[in-house]
Design a protein around this motif. Structure first.
Motif, PDB file in Angstrom:
ATOM      1  N   GLU A   1      41.229  37.278  36.447  1.00 21.34           N
ATOM      2  CA  GLU A   1      39.937  36.901  36.483  1.00 21.34           C
ATOM      3  C   GLU A   1      39.595  35.746  37.326  1.00 21.34           C
ATOM      4  OE1 GLU A   1      37.437  36.189  32.987  1.00 21.34           O
ATOM      5  OE2 GLU A   1      35.854  35.294  34.113  1.00 21.34           O
ATOM      6  N   LEU A   2      39.110  35.841  38.590  1.00 23.93           N
ATOM      7  CA  LEU A   2      38.758  34.553  39.315  1.00 23.93           C
ATOM      8  C   LEU A   2      37.485  34.120  38.855  1.00 23.93           C
ATOM      9  CD1 LEU A   2      39.784  35.820  42.921  1.00 23.93           C
ATOM     10  CD2 LEU A   2      41.057  35.068  41.166  1.00 23.93           C
ATOM     11  N   GLU A   3      37.633  33.111  37.973  1.00 19.74           N
ATOM     12  CA  GLU A   3      36.311  32.413  37.185  1.00 19.74           C
ATOM     13  C   GLU A   3      35.504  31.784  38.034  1.00 19.74           C
ATOM     14  OE1 GLU A   3      37.197  31.518  32.574  1.00 19.74           O
ATOM     15  OE2 GLU A   3      38.451  30.215  33.927  1.00 19.74           O
TER      16      GLU A   3
ATOM     17  N   HIS B   1      39.606  49.617  33.496  1.00 19.46           N
ATOM     18  CA  HIS B   1      40.504  48.799  33.956  1.00 19.46           C
ATOM     19  C   HIS B   1      40.615  48.625  35.491  1.00 19.46           C
ATOM     20  CE1 HIS B   1      44.236  46.455  34.124  1.00 19.46           C
ATOM     21  NE2 HIS B   1      44.572  47.348  35.076  1.00 19.46           N
ATOM     22  N   ASP B   2      40.716  47.313  35.975  1.00 19.54           N
ATOM     23  CA  ASP B   2      41.076  46.959  37.371  1.00 19.54           C
ATOM     24  C   ASP B   2      42.174  45.882  37.251  1.00 19.54           C
ATOM     25  OD1 ASP B   2      41.281  47.116  40.014  1.00 19.54           O
ATOM     26  OD2 ASP B   2      39.295  46.442  40.518  1.00 19.54           O
ATOM     27  N   ASP B   3      42.821  45.560  38.441  1.00 18.24           N
ATOM     28  CA  ASP B   3      43.815  44.460  38.328  1.00 18.24           C
ATOM     29  C   ASP B   3      43.273  43.074  38.126  1.00 18.24           C
ATOM     30  OD1 ASP B   3      42.937  44.690  41.009  1.00 18.24           O
ATOM     31  OD2 ASP B   3      44.732  43.972  41.804  1.00 18.24           O
ATOM     32  N   LEU B   4      41.912  43.118  38.980  1.00 15.75           N
ATOM     33  CA  LEU B   4      41.395  41.771  39.262  1.00 15.75           C
ATOM     34  C   LEU B   4      39.850  41.672  39.237  1.00 15.75           C
ATOM     35  CD1 LEU B   4      42.852  39.031  41.637  1.00 15.75           C
ATOM     36  CD2 LEU B   4      40.701  39.926  41.949  1.00 15.75           C
ATOM     37  N   LEU B   5      39.374  40.762  38.648  1.00 18.69           N
ATOM     38  CA  LEU B   5      37.628  40.597  38.935  1.00 18.69           C
ATOM     39  C   LEU B   5      37.440  39.344  39.910  1.00 18.69           C
ATOM     40  CD1 LEU B   5      34.988  41.689  37.442  1.00 18.69           C
ATOM     41  CD2 LEU B   5      35.204  39.326  36.307  1.00 18.69           C
ATOM     42  N   ALA B   6      37.044  39.665  41.064  1.00 21.45           N
ATOM     43  CA  ALA B   6      36.407  38.661  41.919  1.00 21.45           C
ATOM     44  C   ALA B   6      34.974  38.289  41.847  1.00 21.45           C
ATOM     45  CB  ALA B   6      37.010  38.837  43.425  1.00 21.45           C
ATOM     46  N   THR B   7      33.962  38.803  42.848  1.00 19.49           N
ATOM     47  CA  THR B   7      32.715  38.706  42.458  1.00 19.49           C
ATOM     48  C   THR B   7      32.195  39.731  41.426  1.00 19.49           C
ATOM     49  OG1 THR B   7      32.266  40.717  44.148  1.00 19.49           O
ATOM     50  CG2 THR B   7      32.301  38.355  45.116  1.00 19.49           C
ATOM     51  N   GLY B   8      32.888  40.816  41.033  1.00 18.84           N
ATOM     52  CA  GLY B   8      32.504  41.612  39.919  1.00 18.84           C
ATOM     53  C   GLY B   8      31.759  42.977  40.473  1.00 18.84           C
ATOM     54  N   GLY B   9      31.632  43.017  41.765  1.00 20.78           N
ATOM     55  CA  GLY B   9      30.771  43.958  42.269  1.00 20.78           C
ATOM     56  C   GLY B   9      31.369  45.395  42.072  1.00 20.78           C
ATOM     57  N   THR B  10      32.875  45.397  42.100  1.00 28.65           N
ATOM     58  CA  THR B  10      33.635  46.712  41.766  1.00 28.65           C
ATOM     59  C   THR B  10      33.544  47.222  40.245  1.00 28.65           C
ATOM     60  OG1 THR B  10      34.963  45.921  43.673  1.00 28.65           O
ATOM     61  CG2 THR B  10      35.685  47.890  42.355  1.00 28.65           C
TER      62      THR B  10
ATOM     63  N   GLY C   1      39.810  33.674  55.324  1.00 26.62           N
ATOM     64  CA  GLY C   1      39.107  32.742  54.072  1.00 26.62           C
ATOM     65  C   GLY C   1      39.560  33.423  52.833  1.00 26.62           C
ATOM     66  N   ILE C   2      39.946  34.503  52.793  1.00 22.63           N
ATOM     67  CA  ILE C   2      40.436  35.025  51.252  1.00 22.63           C
ATOM     68  C   ILE C   2      41.799  34.884  50.849  1.00 22.63           C
ATOM     69  CG2 ILE C   2      40.540  37.552  49.972  1.00 22.63           C
ATOM     70  CD1 ILE C   2      37.671  37.104  51.056  1.00 22.63           C
ATOM     71  N   LEU C   3      41.916  34.333  49.689  1.00 27.39           N
ATOM     72  CA  LEU C   3      43.192  33.970  48.954  1.00 27.39           C
ATOM     73  C   LEU C   3      43.619  35.044  48.173  1.00 27.39           C
ATOM     74  CD1 LEU C   3      45.767  32.070  49.124  1.00 27.39           C
ATOM     75  CD2 LEU C   3      44.404  30.908  46.814  1.00 27.39           C
ATOM     76  N   PHE C   4      44.385  35.891  48.874  1.00 33.33           N
ATOM     77  CA  PHE C   4      44.549  37.427  47.980  1.00 33.33           C
ATOM     78  C   PHE C   4      45.473  36.930  46.906  1.00 33.33           C
ATOM     79  CE2 PHE C   4      46.599  41.442  47.434  1.00 33.33           C
ATOM     80  CZ  PHE C   4      45.273  42.168  47.337  1.00 33.33           C
ATOM     81  N   LYS C   5      45.232  37.415  45.521  1.00 30.12           N
ATOM     82  CA  LYS C   5      46.231  37.324  44.441  1.00 30.12           C
ATOM     83  C   LYS C   5      47.112  38.638  44.523  1.00 30.12           C
ATOM     84  CE  LYS C   5      45.010  33.346  42.945  1.00 30.12           C
ATOM     85  NZ  LYS C   5      45.729  32.162  43.037  1.00 30.12           N
ATOM     86  N   ASP C   6      48.315  38.488  44.861  1.00 28.31           N
ATOM     87  CA  ASP C   6      49.147  39.639  44.838  1.00 28.31           C
ATOM     88  C   ASP C   6      49.884  39.937  43.625  1.00 28.31           C
ATOM     89  OD1 ASP C   6      50.896  41.701  45.840  1.00 28.31           O
ATOM     90  OD2 ASP C   6      52.118  40.441  46.792  1.00 28.31           O
TER      91      ASP C   6
HETATM   92  P1  AMP Z   1      35.045  42.390  43.310  1.00 28.55           P
HETATM   93  O1  AMP Z   1      34.452  43.455  43.617  1.00 28.55           O
HETATM   94  O2  AMP Z   1      34.576  41.290  44.285  1.00 28.55           O
HETATM   95  O3  AMP Z   1      35.158  41.744  42.109  1.00 28.55           O
HETATM   96  O4  AMP Z   1      36.459  42.490  43.793  1.00 28.55           O
HETATM   97  C1  AMP Z   1      37.476  43.082  42.918  1.00 28.55           C
HETATM   98  C2  AMP Z   1      38.413  44.266  43.655  1.00 28.55           C
HETATM   99  O5  AMP Z   1      38.902  43.604  44.878  1.00 28.55           O
HETATM  100  C3  AMP Z   1      39.568  44.680  42.874  1.00 28.55           C
HETATM  101  O6  AMP Z   1      40.036  45.782  43.034  1.00 28.55           O
HETATM  102  C4  AMP Z   1      40.575  43.802  43.518  1.00 28.55           C
HETATM  103  O7  AMP Z   1      41.788  44.308  43.373  1.00 28.55           O
HETATM  104  C5  AMP Z   1      40.213  43.313  44.999  1.00 28.55           C
HETATM  105  N1  AMP Z   1      40.119  41.862  45.156  1.00 28.55           N
HETATM  106  C6  AMP Z   1      38.934  41.037  45.627  1.00 28.55           C
HETATM  107  N2  AMP Z   1      39.495  39.986  45.670  1.00 28.55           N
HETATM  108  C7  AMP Z   1      40.807  39.836  45.545  1.00 28.55           C
HETATM  109  C8  AMP Z   1      41.376  38.696  45.678  1.00 28.55           C
HETATM  110  N3  AMP Z   1      41.311  37.560  46.083  1.00 28.55           N
HETATM  111  N4  AMP Z   1      42.876  38.778  45.439  1.00 28.55           N
HETATM  112  C9  AMP Z   1      43.255  40.093  45.150  1.00 28.55           C
HETATM  113  N5  AMP Z   1      42.467  41.332  45.060  1.00 28.55           N
HETATM  114  C10 AMP Z   1      41.115  41.008  45.200  1.00 28.55           C
END
Ligand code: AMP
Length: 174
Positions: A152-154, A120-129, A20-25
């Motif tokens: 950013e996964l808006e 800095h992180d590579d990607l923002l998904a839910t923002g928890g990290t 179910g996760i679409l990973f952005k590589d």
């Molecule tokens: P989140 O805490 O949900 O914002 O997730 C962000 C962290 O998980 C980042 O360190 C991302 O590298 C990784 N991550 C979460 N979802 C994905 C995704 N769909 N594709 C790539 N990396 C993700």
């Protein structure tokens, strides 16, 4: 080169690391020296006048541009890592993942309240990290906080959970 071109280089991996996760590589971006240079120049331009003293990289994909930016901005580099990886005394914070919780740590002596930081992180998904990393730096009295991700996964609205004192930017949005 344009951000649209870099966006096209990002590779979608369905059902990774779980169904179910679409990973952005982004490794497909990292392997292209022109893309790396292009993104580096944009990020350096964004932050060169902000008097950043430390760049915080979030394990592990945040270490890549985190270290480049620290060097280019003449700032120090500080790692935020998953629990149990940092050797000295740490502040730690639990945060929510999609399923369950995880813990991030930072060395207690890594920052002080005069620092102006860029997380800095590579990607923002839910923002928890990113929110957990922000909270850790606030435990150390840091007040001037910039945060940045390449992607950013808006549609997950991760930005909404972020503290108002943080100035957040992303370069590529899905
Ligand atoms: P989140 O805490 O949900 O914002 O997730 C962000 C962290 O998980 C980042 O360190 C991302 O590298 C990784 N991550 C979460 N979802 C994905 C995704 N769909 N594709 C790539 N990396 C993700």
């Amino acid at each position: 080169m344009t951000l649209e071109e870099v966006k096209k280089e990002i590779r979608d991996i369905p059902d990774f690391p779980s169904k179910g996760i679409l990973f952005k590589d982004l490794t497909t971006v990292f392997k292209n020296p022109q893309s790396m240079e292009y993104l580096t120049n944009i990020l350096v331009d964004m932050y060169k006048d902000k008097k950043i003293t430390k760049v915080i990289g979030i394990e592990s994909r945040g270490f890549i541009f985190g270290a480049i930016l620290a060097h280019k901005l003449h700032a120090g580099f500080v790692p935020v890592r998953k629990k149990g990886k940092l050797p000295a005394s740490c502040f730690e914070l639990d945060y929510k993942l999609e399923y369950g919780t995880a813990t991030l740590e930072i060395h207690k002596d890594a920052l002080n309240n005069n620092d102006t930081i860029l997380i800095h992180d590579d990607l923002l998904a839910t923002g928890g990290t990113l929110c957990a990393a922000i909270e850790l730096t606030k435990m150390m009295g840091v007040k001037n906080i910039y945060a940045n991700t390449i992607v950013e996964l808006e549609f997950l609205h991760g930005k909404e959970a972020m503290d108002d004192v943080v100035v957040y930017n992303s370069l590529i949005r899905f």
